[in-house]
Design a protein around this motif. Structure first.
Motif, short mmCIF file in Angstrom:
data_model
loop_
_atom_site.label_atom_id
_atom_site.label_comp_id
_atom_site.label_asym_id
_atom_site.label_seq_id
_atom_site.Cartn_x
_atom_site.Cartn_y
_atom_site.Cartn_z
N ILE A 20 -31.84 -26.35 25.68
CA ILE A 20 -32.34 -27.71 25.81
C ILE A 20 -33.63 -27.72 26.62
N THR A 21 -34.40 -28.77 26.42
CA THR A 21 -35.67 -28.92 27.14
C THR A 21 -35.46 -29.83 28.33
N LEU A 22 -35.85 -29.32 29.48
CA LEU A 22 -35.78 -30.07 30.74
C LEU A 22 -37.18 -30.06 31.35
N PRO A 23 -37.42 -30.84 32.38
CA PRO A 23 -38.76 -30.85 32.97
C PRO A 23 -39.27 -29.46 33.37
N MET A 24 -38.37 -28.54 33.73
CA MET A 24 -38.81 -27.20 34.12
C MET A 24 -38.95 -26.25 32.94
N GLY A 25 -38.64 -26.71 31.72
CA GLY A 25 -38.77 -25.88 30.53
C GLY A 25 -37.46 -25.80 29.76
N ARG A 26 -37.39 -24.86 28.84
CA ARG A 26 -36.19 -24.71 28.01
C ARG A 26 -35.19 -23.81 28.73
N VAL A 27 -33.94 -24.23 28.71
CA VAL A 27 -32.87 -23.46 29.35
C VAL A 27 -31.64 -23.48 28.44
N PRO A 28 -30.81 -22.44 28.52
CA PRO A 28 -29.55 -22.47 27.79
C PRO A 28 -28.69 -23.63 28.31
N ALA A 29 -27.96 -24.27 27.42
CA ALA A 29 -27.14 -25.42 27.81
C ALA A 29 -26.09 -25.04 28.85
N VAL A 30 -25.59 -23.81 28.81
CA VAL A 30 -24.61 -23.38 29.83
C VAL A 30 -25.26 -23.38 31.21
N GLN A 31 -26.51 -22.94 31.29
CA GLN A 31 -27.22 -22.99 32.57
C GLN A 31 -27.44 -24.44 32.99
N ALA A 32 -27.76 -25.30 32.03
CA ALA A 32 -27.94 -26.72 32.34
C ALA A 32 -26.63 -27.33 32.86
N LEU A 33 -25.51 -26.89 32.30
CA LEU A 33 -24.21 -27.38 32.78
C LEU A 33 -24.00 -26.97 34.24
N ASN A 34 -24.30 -25.72 34.55
CA ASN A 34 -24.22 -25.28 35.95
C ASN A 34 -25.14 -26.10 36.84
N MET A 35 -26.36 -26.34 36.37
CA MET A 35 -27.32 -27.11 37.16
C MET A 35 -26.81 -28.51 37.45
N ARG A 36 -26.21 -29.13 36.45
CA ARG A 36 -25.73 -30.51 36.63
C ARG A 36 -24.53 -30.54 37.58
N ILE A 37 -23.64 -29.56 37.48
CA ILE A 37 -22.50 -29.51 38.40
C ILE A 37 -23.00 -29.30 39.82
N THR A 38 -23.93 -28.37 40.00
CA THR A 38 -24.48 -28.12 41.33
C THR A 38 -25.14 -29.38 41.88
N GLU A 39 -25.86 -30.10 41.03
CA GLU A 39 -26.51 -31.34 41.46
C GLU A 39 -25.47 -32.37 41.93
N MET A 40 -24.36 -32.48 41.20
CA MET A 40 -23.30 -33.42 41.61
C MET A 40 -22.74 -33.02 42.97
N LEU A 41 -22.50 -31.74 43.16
CA LEU A 41 -21.91 -31.27 44.42
C LEU A 41 -22.87 -31.47 45.58
N ALA A 42 -24.11 -31.04 45.41
CA ALA A 42 -25.08 -31.13 46.51
C ALA A 42 -25.38 -32.59 46.87
N HIS A 43 -25.64 -33.40 45.86
CA HIS A 43 -25.94 -34.80 46.17
C HIS A 43 -24.68 -35.58 46.54
N GLY A 44 -23.54 -35.12 46.10
CA GLY A 44 -22.28 -35.71 46.58
C GLY A 44 -22.11 -35.44 48.07
N TRP A 45 -22.46 -34.23 48.48
CA TRP A 45 -22.41 -33.90 49.91
C TRP A 45 -23.36 -34.82 50.67
N ASP A 46 -24.59 -35.00 50.13
CA ASP A 46 -25.56 -35.90 50.76
C ASP A 46 -24.99 -37.32 50.87
N LEU A 47 -24.43 -37.80 49.78
CA LEU A 47 -23.89 -39.16 49.74
C LEU A 47 -22.73 -39.33 50.71
N ALA A 48 -21.87 -38.33 50.77
CA ALA A 48 -20.74 -38.39 51.71
C ALA A 48 -21.24 -38.46 53.15
N ARG A 49 -22.23 -37.66 53.47
CA ARG A 49 -22.79 -37.67 54.82
C ARG A 49 -23.40 -39.03 55.15
#
Length: 189
Positions: A102-131
């Protein structure tokens, strides 16, 4: 480890619970993300969910970026976040979705990598939101540990000056998994 749609669902559900737990007087509160209020942070994550879902469906990327999206939350921030989470989960769950690039702002990435990226984003920003909102995040440790491994493998391969968050911080290896991920991505637990 390869992430699963169930891992994404767990991360989205836990983040959604944090968003739903934000009180009316907390939306303008600062977060660990410099210059971002709670509303800015939730809007950023909501925009990212829509962007990834759009790309997974083969649609062109929106003109606006995830770093400076328009207000997507409206009068019902929790409802807007949940709608974006549903769109993202449905897009990743489509047959063959994880087999594509898939195409993302940083370029083309495998969808499995994009899935990891989205999960990491939820966790990191969830930590931010909880704080920022005084809540306790409820992410499964196994999902967090998998994203620590993903992030450790990805970070050295990023171009100089291009990081997902900030330089890694020191934290005890005995710290809770979410704090270890937060520190790896530049937060100070």
């Amino acid at each position: 480890m390869t992430p699963t749609i169930d891992d994404l669902d767990r991360a989205l559900d836990a983040t959604g619970a944090l968003v739903a737990g934000v009180t009316d007087d907390q939306w303008s509160a600062p977060t660990p993300c410099p210059g971002w209020s709670v509303r800015d942070l939730v809007n950023h994550v909501t925009a990212g969910n829509h962007l990834f879902a759009s790309s997974l469906r083969g649609h062109p990327l929106p003109v606006t970026t995830v770093t400076a999206p328009p207000d997507l939350l409206g009068p019902d921030p929790a409802g807007a976040f949940h709608a974006s989470a549903d769109a993202l989960a449905q897009a990743f769950a489509r047959p063959g979705a994880l087999d594509q690039e898939i195409t993302l702002p940083m370029g083309r990435v495998p969808a499995v990598q994009a899935l990891n990226m989205r999960i990491t984003e939820m966790l990191a920003h969830g930590w931010d939101l909880a704080r920022a909102s005084g809540q306790t995040p409820r992410y499964p440790d196994t999902v967090v540990e998998d994203q620590i491994s993903f992030s450790r493998a990805l970070l050295p391969n990023l171009p100089a000056g291009r990081g997902p968050f900030a330089p890694s911080q020191q934290v005890s290896e005995n710290a809770p998994p979410l704090d270890r991920l937060a520190a790896l991505l530049g937060r100070t637990p």
